[in-house]
Motif scaffolding. Structure first.
Motif, PDB file in Angstrom:
ATOM      1  N   GLU A  16       7.568 -12.366 -20.974  1.00 55.41           N
ATOM      2  CA  GLU A  16       7.081 -12.666 -21.508  1.00 55.41           C
ATOM      3  C   GLU A  16       7.874 -14.304 -22.341  1.00 55.41           C
ATOM      4  O   GLU A  16       7.626 -15.349 -22.707  1.00 55.41           O
ATOM      5  CB  GLU A  16       6.137 -12.010 -22.162  1.00 55.41           C
ATOM      6  CG  GLU A  16       4.931 -12.696 -23.247  1.00 55.41           C
ATOM      7  CD  GLU A  16       4.338 -11.974 -23.722  1.00 55.41           C
ATOM      8  OE1 GLU A  16       4.353 -12.571 -25.027  1.00 55.41           O
ATOM      9  OE2 GLU A  16       4.066 -11.324 -22.878  1.00 55.41           O
ATOM     10  N   LYS A  17       8.964 -13.225 -22.280  1.00 53.99           N
ATOM     11  CA  LYS A  17       9.549 -13.934 -23.358  1.00 53.99           C
ATOM     12  C   LYS A  17      10.306 -14.900 -22.846  1.00 53.99           C
ATOM     13  O   LYS A  17      11.258 -16.343 -22.848  1.00 53.99           O
ATOM     14  CB  LYS A  17      11.307 -12.932 -24.140  1.00 53.99           C
ATOM     15  CG  LYS A  17       9.903 -12.696 -25.462  1.00 53.99           C
ATOM     16  CD  LYS A  17      11.899 -11.733 -25.390  1.00 53.99           C
ATOM     17  CE  LYS A  17      11.712 -10.553 -26.548  1.00 53.99           C
ATOM     18  NZ  LYS A  17      12.478  -9.600 -27.388  1.00 53.99           N
ATOM     19  N   THR A  20       8.580 -18.155 -22.112  1.00 55.68           N
ATOM     20  CA  THR A  20       8.236 -18.704 -23.493  1.00 55.68           C
ATOM     21  C   THR A  20       9.345 -19.884 -23.473  1.00 55.68           C
ATOM     22  O   THR A  20       9.396 -20.895 -23.567  1.00 55.68           O
ATOM     23  CB  THR A  20       8.194 -17.824 -24.570  1.00 55.68           C
ATOM     24  OG1 THR A  20       7.285 -17.406 -24.280  1.00 55.68           O
ATOM     25  CG2 THR A  20       8.554 -18.634 -26.001  1.00 55.68           C
ATOM     26  N   GLN A  24       9.077 -24.341 -23.530  1.00 59.37           N
ATOM     27  CA  GLN A  24      10.266 -25.012 -24.624  1.00 59.37           C
ATOM     28  C   GLN A  24      10.857 -26.124 -23.269  1.00 59.37           C
ATOM     29  O   GLN A  24      11.029 -26.726 -23.406  1.00 59.37           O
ATOM     30  CB  GLN A  24      10.485 -24.018 -25.419  1.00 59.37           C
ATOM     31  CG  GLN A  24       9.749 -23.113 -26.443  1.00 59.37           C
ATOM     32  CD  GLN A  24      10.563 -22.270 -26.906  1.00 59.37           C
ATOM     33  OE1 GLN A  24      11.811 -22.021 -26.587  1.00 59.37           O
ATOM     34  NE2 GLN A  24      10.080 -21.847 -28.102  1.00 59.37           N
ATOM     35  N   VAL A  84       1.466 -16.964 -23.611  1.00 59.62           N
ATOM     36  CA  VAL A  84       2.000 -18.280 -24.012  1.00 59.62           C
ATOM     37  C   VAL A  84       1.257 -19.962 -23.837  1.00 59.62           C
ATOM     38  O   VAL A  84       0.695 -19.923 -22.630  1.00 59.62           O
ATOM     39  CB  VAL A  84       3.493 -18.210 -23.050  1.00 59.62           C
ATOM     40  CG1 VAL A  84       4.109 -19.644 -23.124  1.00 59.62           C
ATOM     41  CG2 VAL A  84       4.071 -16.604 -22.858  1.00 59.62           C
TER      42      VAL A  84
END
Length: 150
Positions: A16-17, A20, A24, A84
């Motif tokens: 999940e990070k 993200t 971005q 996200v």
């Protein structure tokens, strides 16, 4: 910089990070994100899979289990999409079945992505300690940039 990024997902917080970070990078740049999950192969023997004794595993049972594993893989993508903000980003979904590191590298090549952004650890940390993590294998064998996120 990038036009296409593959983001392997396994339901872990690290994945999940990674999504993200990929979002971005993609936001406002026209980058396509390919969200990918891999449903591993169903076991050859259902008895051993369930902790019991070895018993024959019919092809029909194997196909049902494979279909269930693919459904679970799709749920992982849906979960990530909900966690996200991907608004305004072109997103494509990829579900494969097989060995994760091999499938990720094959998808990266066939999709022609510029980079793979993935979590450094997945949902199977213990297995990774014994057999080597998927991110480690991908980072050493991919034909494109690999960014691992902790």
């Amino acid at each position: 910089m990038y036009t296409s990024i593959l983001v392997p997902l396994d339901g872990s917080s690290h994945a999940e990070k990674a999504l993200t970070v990929a979002a971005q990078l993609a936001r406002g740049t026209g980058v396509t994100l390919h969200l990918m999950t891999v449903a591993e192969f169903p076991p050859d023997n259902i008895g051993l899979f369930t902790g019991g004794t070895a018993e024959p595993f019919s092809e029909e049972d194997r196909e049902k289990l494979a279909a269930g594993m693919k459904d679970e893989a799709r749920k992982i993508i849906d979960q990530a999409r909900g966690a996200v903000d991907l608004e305004g980003i072109e997103v494509e979904e990829v579900v494969r079945q097989g060995r994760p590191a091999e499938c990720i590298n094959e998808a990266a090549e066939s999709l022609g992505v510029d980079a793979i952004i993935m979590g450094s650890r997945g949902v199977s940390d213990m297995r990774g300690m014994v057999f080597g993590s998927v991110s480690h294998k991908v980072s050493h064998t991919a034909g494109c940039t690999v960014i691992t996120v902790t």
